[in-house]
Design a protein around this motif. Structure first.
Motif: not given
Length: 246
Positions: A66-69, A99-101, A107-110, A118-119
């Protein structure tokens, strides 16, 4: 002596499905030259591609944590309508909002079907000629130090460097940018996404690896065994591989 980034490795439980996702998202083609799925511009498999940095989706048995890349792709758009259409299209393909804060941003975070972030960027003039991938973005603690290392490692040109970001691009002015963003926290788990670098024809891979070690790269053992590439980490621990000359 210099190296060039030739593709982005994405590790996946289902490499075929993730490869198809990225092919549809980018408007490229998914090729199956081996055990993985290579995603590159349509018209036939060309590798290394003279303009694009492709995506090589490789199968792995371990699920993503679950850690963000610490490495992700930014996708380019040409208008507000294009951005909205691309977001709608990739969500229909299996992308999910993340949601990465980021807060309120244009832009849109997906995330792709296996959770890799990716954005989809709003239109930006700087990315008007990159193709569908605007940038490969690497989170880091010290963008200036990363720019020094990667600028020495590759033959790409440094475009911008500051305390909070640094940007490089092919000296030919084609394809995506490589960007380093100062980000809180440090790398704690292996990434699902990394770059592969390739020597030019006639150059010696071992000599290039020795040069990278002298610049601050470290050897990396991920259980790869006897393979025709070398696994390394940069000074902040980001994995990358140096392939055999092609």
């Amino acid at each position: 002596m210099a190296l060039r980034p030739v593709h982005v490795i994405v590790k996946a439980l289902d490499s075929s499905a993730v490869g198809r996702f990225w092919a549809e998202a980018l408007g490229w083609t998914a090729y199956s030259p081996g055990v993985g799925t290579y995603v590159g511009p349509s018209g036939g498999l060309v590798w290394p591609h003279p303009l694009a940095v492709g995506i090589d989706v490789v199968p792995v048995p371990e699920p993503r944590t679950t850690t963000k890349n610490r490495v992700h792709l930014d996708l380019a758009t040409t208008s507000a309508a294009h951005q909205a259409e691309l977001v709608e299209r990739v969500r229909a393909l299996g992308a999910t909002p993340v949601d990465v804060g980021q807060g309120e941003v244009p832009w849109t975070v997906l995330a792709d079907p296996e959770g890799n972030e990716f954005c989809v960027l709003e239109p930006r003039e700087v990315y008007r000629d990159t193709g569908p991938i605007a940038a490969v973005v690497i989170d880091c603690v010290d963008p200036r130090a990363m720019a020094r290392f990667w600028g020495e490692a590759m033959d790409w040109t440094l475009h911008e460097v500051a305390d909070d970001h640094a940007t490089l691009r092919s000296a030919d002015g084609v394809g995506p940018y490589l960007e380093f963003l100062r980000t809180p926290g440090v790398k704690t788990v292996p990434d699902r996404v990394h770059l592969d670098l390739l020597p030019y024809p006639g150059d010696d891979r071992e000599a290039e690896v020795a040069r990278l070690r002298a610049l601050g790269a470290a050897d990396l053992d991920v259980g790869q065994g006897d393979v025709p590439w070398t696994c390394l980490t940069d000074p902040e621990g980001h994995e990358f591989c140096v392939l055999a000359p092609h």
